[in-house]
Design an enzyme around this catalytic site. Sequence first.
Site, short mmCIF file in Angstrom:
data_model
loop_
_atom_site.label_atom_id
_atom_site.label_comp_id
_atom_site.label_asym_id
_atom_site.label_seq_id
_atom_site.Cartn_x
_atom_site.Cartn_y
_atom_site.Cartn_z
N TYR A 42 29.46 22.94 52.17
CA TYR A 42 29.92 24.26 52.59
C TYR A 42 28.76 25.07 53.16
CZ TYR A 42 34.05 23.36 49.61
OH TYR A 42 35.17 22.83 49.02
N LEU A 194 47.68 26.74 48.50
CA LEU A 194 48.61 27.36 49.45
C LEU A 194 48.87 26.45 50.64
CD1 LEU A 194 47.00 30.95 49.54
CD2 LEU A 194 48.44 29.91 47.78
N ILE A 232 42.25 27.00 42.47
CA ILE A 232 41.14 27.68 43.14
C ILE A 232 41.54 28.09 44.56
CG2 ILE A 232 39.18 26.83 41.81
CD1 ILE A 232 38.93 24.53 43.81
N ARG A 234 41.51 30.05 48.05
CA ARG A 234 40.41 30.54 48.87
C ARG A 234 40.93 31.57 49.87
NH1 ARG A 234 40.05 30.56 53.79
NH2 ARG A 234 38.12 30.73 54.96
N ARG A 240 43.19 40.12 49.29
CA ARG A 240 44.03 38.99 48.92
C ARG A 240 43.65 38.43 47.55
NH1 ARG A 240 46.48 36.56 53.50
NH2 ARG A 240 47.57 38.28 54.55
N ASN A 244 46.50 38.02 44.76
CA ASN A 244 46.83 36.75 44.11
C ASN A 244 46.94 36.86 42.60
OD1 ASN A 244 46.85 35.47 46.59
ND2 ASN A 244 44.81 34.59 46.37
#
Length: 278
Positions: A42, A194, A232, A234, A240, A244
């Site tokens: 990442y 999601l 987890i 993102r 957001r 969540n």
Amino acid sequence: MGFPLPAIGIGTFRLKCPLVLRSVLDAALACGIRLIDTAQCYKNEQLIGECLTELLPRHGLTRADITVVSKVAPVNQGRTACRASVEESTTHFNGYLDLVLIHWPGTSGMRHDDPRNAILRRETWAVLKEMQEEGLVKHVGVSNYTLRHLEELASAAGALPAVVQNEFHPLFQDQSVLEFCRQNGIQFMGYSPLAQGRLLTHQTVLQIAQRHDVPPAQVLVKWCVEQGVVCIPRTSQPARVMENLDRLEELELSKDEIETLTGLDCGGKVCWDPRTVV
């Protein structure tokens, strides 16, 4: 054997803008999230460490109050590269990592059918276990492993991972791996809950969300948590993060709703596929 983790964490894939990452982490800590997921590939470990150095005291927290997960990049498979890369990763998080995963069963630059993939991932596993004994890594796990890869690990190393982190959402569940984890006391962690946003407009998810007057993302997070899966999600938007989690504890999905969401499983993978890696 397993490693007890918070039920919900925050993913940081593609979050490399300092202002965005800092805002997201600030929102996550404010909402009570204590699990942060990153990875060598990442390319944001150093930035996350810098943000946490600033943000943890602001929230009355210390490094010991949070769980940081990172992953060995496919390019760093093998004894020498793994050790060097993980040692570098630990320097960004006060000298240790709570959990390190082998990110992928294969090695960068190798064909999926190359038998050296299996040799190198076994070397990586051995090094991580050594580093665990040295205190640089508290727990060791794997990511994107199929049932075949897990059975191979158990046979070759005589050990099981503390955590398995795989893609997991209603469209793709891989129940064989989930069941293996349950039977062997392994904590399962699901990423892309999601389905990279695809499920946010799915009619079934929308209907359930409207019924409970909550955002669609919250339905998907709750569905994961109800199955004992560490979730987890993102996002690059701090609002957001709060959305969540707002009233998540109050949200109660019925048995029928959970079964309906589970019934959406169609093998609809949205991320990389390890099934062809030998």
